[in-house]
Design a protein around this motif. Structure first.
Motif, mmCIF file in Angstrom:
data_model
loop_
_atom_site.group_PDB
_atom_site.id
_atom_site.type_symbol
_atom_site.label_atom_id
_atom_site.label_comp_id
_atom_site.label_asym_id
_atom_site.label_seq_id
_atom_site.Cartn_x
_atom_site.Cartn_y
_atom_site.Cartn_z
ATOM 1 N N ILE A 182 0.840 -1.203 0.000
ATOM 2 C CA ILE A 182 0.000 0.000 0.000
ATOM 3 C C ILE A 182 0.875 1.252 0.000
ATOM 4 C CG2 ILE A 182 -1.653 1.345 1.348
ATOM 5 C CD1 ILE A 182 -2.759 -1.329 2.378
ATOM 6 N N ALA A 183 1.897 1.256 0.863
ATOM 7 C CA ALA A 183 2.782 2.425 0.948
ATOM 8 C C ALA A 183 3.381 2.712 -0.422
ATOM 9 C CB ALA A 183 3.882 2.171 1.975
ATOM 10 N N HIS A 184 3.757 1.648 -1.101
ATOM 11 C CA HIS A 184 4.364 1.811 -2.420
ATOM 12 C C HIS A 184 3.347 2.384 -3.410
ATOM 13 C CE1 HIS A 184 7.113 0.988 -5.678
ATOM 14 N NE2 HIS A 184 6.105 0.454 -6.350
ATOM 15 N N GLU A 185 2.152 1.825 -3.372
ATOM 16 C CA GLU A 185 1.119 2.271 -4.309
ATOM 17 C C GLU A 185 0.713 3.725 -4.074
ATOM 18 O OE1 GLU A 185 0.023 0.930 -7.027
ATOM 19 O OE2 GLU A 185 1.420 -0.718 -6.621
ATOM 20 N N ILE A 186 0.721 4.116 -2.786
ATOM 21 C CA ILE A 186 0.339 5.493 -2.465
ATOM 22 C C ILE A 186 1.360 6.474 -3.058
ATOM 23 C CG2 ILE A 186 0.159 7.168 -0.570
ATOM 24 C CD1 ILE A 186 -1.011 5.029 1.152
ATOM 25 N N THR A 194 1.745 16.042 -5.591
ATOM 26 C CA THR A 194 2.714 17.008 -5.066
ATOM 27 C C THR A 194 3.326 17.832 -6.206
ATOM 28 O OG1 THR A 194 3.270 15.256 -3.509
ATOM 29 C CG2 THR A 194 4.642 17.223 -3.437
ATOM 30 N N GLY A 195 3.698 17.132 -7.271
ATOM 31 C CA GLY A 195 4.314 17.814 -8.414
ATOM 32 C C GLY A 195 3.357 18.821 -9.039
ATOM 33 N N ASN A 196 2.119 18.375 -9.289
ATOM 34 C CA ASN A 196 1.144 19.236 -9.960
ATOM 35 C C ASN A 196 0.679 20.383 -9.077
ATOM 36 O OD1 ASN A 196 0.968 18.119 -12.516
ATOM 37 N ND2 ASN A 196 -0.270 16.418 -11.725
ATOM 38 N N ILE A 252 -1.288 16.742 1.840
ATOM 39 C CA ILE A 252 -0.355 15.871 1.116
ATOM 40 C C ILE A 252 0.832 15.488 1.999
ATOM 41 C CG2 ILE A 252 1.433 15.977 -0.678
ATOM 42 C CD1 ILE A 252 -1.165 15.112 -1.737
ATOM 43 N N GLU A 253 1.311 16.464 2.761
ATOM 44 C CA GLU A 253 2.439 16.169 3.650
ATOM 45 C C GLU A 253 2.052 15.096 4.662
ATOM 46 O OE1 GLU A 253 3.551 20.028 5.027
ATOM 47 O OE2 GLU A 253 4.754 20.396 3.215
ATOM 48 N N ARG A 254 0.793 15.176 5.097
ATOM 49 C CA ARG A 254 0.334 14.188 6.074
ATOM 50 C C ARG A 254 0.289 12.795 5.438
ATOM 51 N NH1 ARG A 254 -0.988 12.408 10.396
ATOM 52 N NH2 ARG A 254 -2.984 11.438 10.921
ATOM 53 N N ILE A 255 -0.191 12.737 4.192
ATOM 54 C CA ILE A 255 -0.201 11.438 3.500
ATOM 55 C C ILE A 255 1.226 10.908 3.364
ATOM 56 C CG2 ILE A 255 -0.746 10.235 1.345
ATOM 57 C CD1 ILE A 255 -3.050 12.111 0.921
ATOM 58 N N CYS A 256 2.165 11.806 3.078
ATOM 59 C CA CYS A 256 3.571 11.381 2.972
ATOM 60 C C CYS A 256 4.052 10.797 4.306
ATOM 61 C CB CYS A 256 4.462 12.554 2.586
ATOM 62 S SG CYS A 256 4.321 12.961 0.855
ATOM 63 N N ASP A 257 3.685 11.468 5.426
ATOM 64 C CA ASP A 257 4.069 10.967 6.751
ATOM 65 C C ASP A 257 3.533 9.562 6.980
ATOM 66 O OD1 ASP A 257 5.354 13.231 7.373
ATOM 67 O OD2 ASP A 257 3.796 14.063 8.688
ATOM 68 N N ILE A 258 2.250 9.408 6.631
ATOM 69 C CA ILE A 258 1.626 8.105 6.850
ATOM 70 C C ILE A 258 2.356 7.052 6.035
ATOM 71 C CG2 ILE A 258 -0.481 6.744 6.506
ATOM 72 C CD1 ILE A 258 -2.075 9.306 7.028
ATOM 73 N N LEU A 286 1.951 4.012 16.607
ATOM 74 C CA LEU A 286 0.891 4.943 17.022
ATOM 75 C C LEU A 286 0.114 5.433 15.801
ATOM 76 C CD1 LEU A 286 2.710 7.026 19.766
ATOM 77 C CD2 LEU A 286 0.593 5.713 20.059
ATOM 78 N N MET A 287 0.834 5.651 14.715
ATOM 79 C CA MET A 287 0.185 6.118 13.492
ATOM 80 C C MET A 287 -0.816 5.075 12.997
ATOM 81 S SD MET A 287 0.191 8.541 11.189
ATOM 82 C CE MET A 287 1.727 9.381 10.859
ATOM 83 N N ILE A 288 -0.394 3.821 13.053
ATOM 84 C CA ILE A 288 -1.282 2.763 12.567
ATOM 85 C C ILE A 288 -2.501 2.600 13.480
ATOM 86 C CG2 ILE A 288 -1.372 0.233 12.298
ATOM 87 C CD1 ILE A 288 1.407 0.540 10.980
ATOM 88 N N LEU A 289 -2.320 2.941 14.765
ATOM 89 C CA LEU A 289 -3.450 2.838 15.697
ATOM 90 C C LEU A 289 -4.264 4.131 15.765
ATOM 91 C CD1 LEU A 289 -1.779 0.886 18.618
ATOM 92 C CD2 LEU A 289 -3.715 0.119 17.245
ATOM 93 N N GLN A 290 -3.898 5.106 14.927
ATOM 94 C CA GLN A 290 -4.506 6.428 14.967
ATOM 95 C C GLN A 290 -6.043 6.381 14.999
ATOM 96 O OE1 GLN A 290 -2.452 8.881 15.461
ATOM 97 N NE2 GLN A 290 -4.201 10.207 15.817
ATOM 98 N N HIS A 291 -6.603 5.496 14.179
ATOM 99 C CA HIS A 291 -8.071 5.454 14.090
ATOM 100 C C HIS A 291 -8.721 5.096 15.423
ATOM 101 C CE1 HIS A 291 -6.967 1.255 13.744
ATOM 102 N NE2 HIS A 291 -8.218 0.919 13.979
#
Ligand SMILES: Nc1ncnc2c1ncn2[C@@H]1O[C@H](COP(=O)(O)OP(=O)(O)O)[C@@H](O)[C@H]1O
Ligand SMILES: [Mg+2]
Length: 438
Positions: A182-186, A194-196, A252-258, A286-291
């Motif tokens: 998933i991380a790779h696909e994201i 980000t580029g656009n 977008i930065e947050r998605i990058c962090d995730i 903690l990030m994975i348990l965020q929900h």
């Protein structure tokens, strides 16, 4: 004549001095220790006090006779196993039977022949010795069986734990692969956005500038344009558009962090030790348990307080440590949810649910990680059993009882560390882990 080197003790109870003397001399000569008594009562006392290996007992005695003495010897636990040989002057078959029925092992007829008496005595002492040896061996055997059973039980438990670990590893590796995928696909779409986004922002700024110029040049563009401007609230749009870009960039930065956390979490899934920053592991977990941590309709967010110390990178199985953090944090959330049941939003807001993660170095030798919650805590009984595989207090489907067993194994066996728990019912729980740095 055979001599005895065991120094076995023989107690002779007889009211006849002559007999006593003969027996004493005969037995003494062969090497036995001989004690003599002239009446039943004193004989009993001596038997209790010295536990002789054999008792020679006269039948006919004034006061307490031999039969009664024998009965009392049999009734007393400390003397009932001492073999008794009757000495009887009567060739009366009734007496022999009575003596044997009372528990005597043999009888000697007086006046006796020394050799015969000695032979009988030696035989019975030998039987007694063998009996004692047998009893000893039986005890040793029992101890051995107990020891082996304990070893087998331990091996079985070990096997169970290994099996748990394997299952859990398998699950984690599947999750790891999924997460890495998933991380790779994201990454691709995120890179594209980000580029656009940069270009789009530039283009929008240019367009805004152009419109502003237009407005300045043509303040009265006519009814049609003025009506449209009013309808779409052009002033608001021109104000707001640049702000939208700021929040899109933050998103977008947050998605990058995730995505980075996901990769940290999955990269950790290797079965050799790697040099890592423990904090990254805790953060990605903690990030994975965020929900489960964030605010819900019925309760405010769980506050996560990080008291991170300055830690060097350490060599560890990060994937497994992440598993430890995951289990401990998930348990803490469960305990907080359990404690929050029936409490109102306002009450929770006033007295918030907290998970505190503290790290520090102790004595420059070990890393200490504490994970504490102010949830429901546990009773002393529960506390005693939490590390047992399959022990759970949660309903079927929710708890498996494997979490802490695995945590224990990873910390203690895999990393040579220790884990302790402090907990108070209704107050909260704290797990303290210590992992050696070298
Ligand atoms: N933070 C905690 N607060 C209170 N109880 C806890 C906490 N962590 C663990 N426990 C107790 O330990 C038990 C075993 O935990 P665990 O091995 O993770 O299995 P599970 O979570 O599947 O029940 C839990 O059922 C719970 O009773
Ligand atoms: Mg658990």
């Amino acid at each position: 004549m055979l001599t005895n080197s065991n120094h076995e003790i023989i107690l002779v109870i007889d009211d006849s001095l002559t007999n006593l003397e003969i027996l004493h001399n005969t037995l003494d000569l062969v090497g036995y220790k001989v004690m003599v008594e002239m009446d039943g009562l004193r004989g009993l006392e001596q038997a209790k006090k010295y536990s002789p290996d054999l008792i020679l007992l006269d039948v006919m005695m004034p006061g307490m006779d031999g039969f009664e003495t024998c009965r009392q010897l049999q009734a007393e636990p400390s003397t009932k196993n001492i073999p008794v040989i009757f000495m009887t002057g009567l060739a009366d078959p009734e007496d022999k039977v009575k003596g044997l029925q009372l528990g005597a092992v043999d009888y000697i007829i007086k006046p006796f022949r020394k050799e015969e008496a000695l032979a009988r005595i030696q035989t019975h002492l030998k039987i007694r010795r063998l009996g004692l040896e047998l009893e000893q061996q039986k005890q040793q055997l029992e101890e051995l069986v107990q020891k082996r059973t304990a070893e087998l039980t331990e091996t079985l438990n070990e096997l169970k734990r290994t099996q748990l670990q394997l299952i859990q590893n398998e699950k984690l590796s599947t999750i790891g692969q999924l997460v890495a995928g998933i991380a790779h696909e994201i990454n691709n779409p995120v890179g594209c956005i980000t580029g656009n986004l940069g270009q789009a922002r530039q283009a929008v700024e240019d367009a805004i500038e152009y419109i502003r110029l237009y407005q300045a040049k043509f303040p009265n563009p006519g009814a049609e344009l003025e009506e449209k401007a009013e309808e779409i609230d052009i002033e608001y749009i021109l104000e707001d558009l640049p702000k939208m870009f700021v929040s899109m960039k933050a998103g977008i930065e947050r998605i990058c962090d995730i995505s980075t956390s996901l990769r940290t979490f999955s990269r950790a899934d290797v079965d050799f030790k790697i040099l890592v920053n423990i904090h990254e592991g805790i953060d990605s977990t903690l990030m994975i348990l965020q929900h489960r941590l964030k605010a819900q309709a019925r309760h405010p967010a769980i506050q996560v307080i990080k008291n991170y110390g300055e830690l060097p990178k350490i060599e560890c199985y990060l994937g497994q440590l992440n598993q430890v953090f995951m289990n401990l944090l998930a348990n803490a959330i469960d305990a907080l949810e359990e404690a929050s049941r029936g409490r109102s939003y306002e009450a929770l807001k006033a007295n918030p649910n907290v998970i505190a993660v503290t790290t520090e170095i102790q004595d420059e030798q070990q890393i200490v990680i504490r994970i504490a919650d102010n949830g429901m805590g546990m009773t002393e009984e529960v506390k005693q059993r939490i590390f047992d595989p399959l022990f759970t207090t949660k309903p079927v489907g929710k708890g498996t009882g494997l979490g802490l067993a695995i945590v224990h194994q990873i910390i203690v066996e895999k990393h040579g560390g220790t884990i302790e728990v402090n907990s108070e019912l209704g107050k909260g729980t704290e797990f303290i882990m210590k992992i050696p740095m070298a």
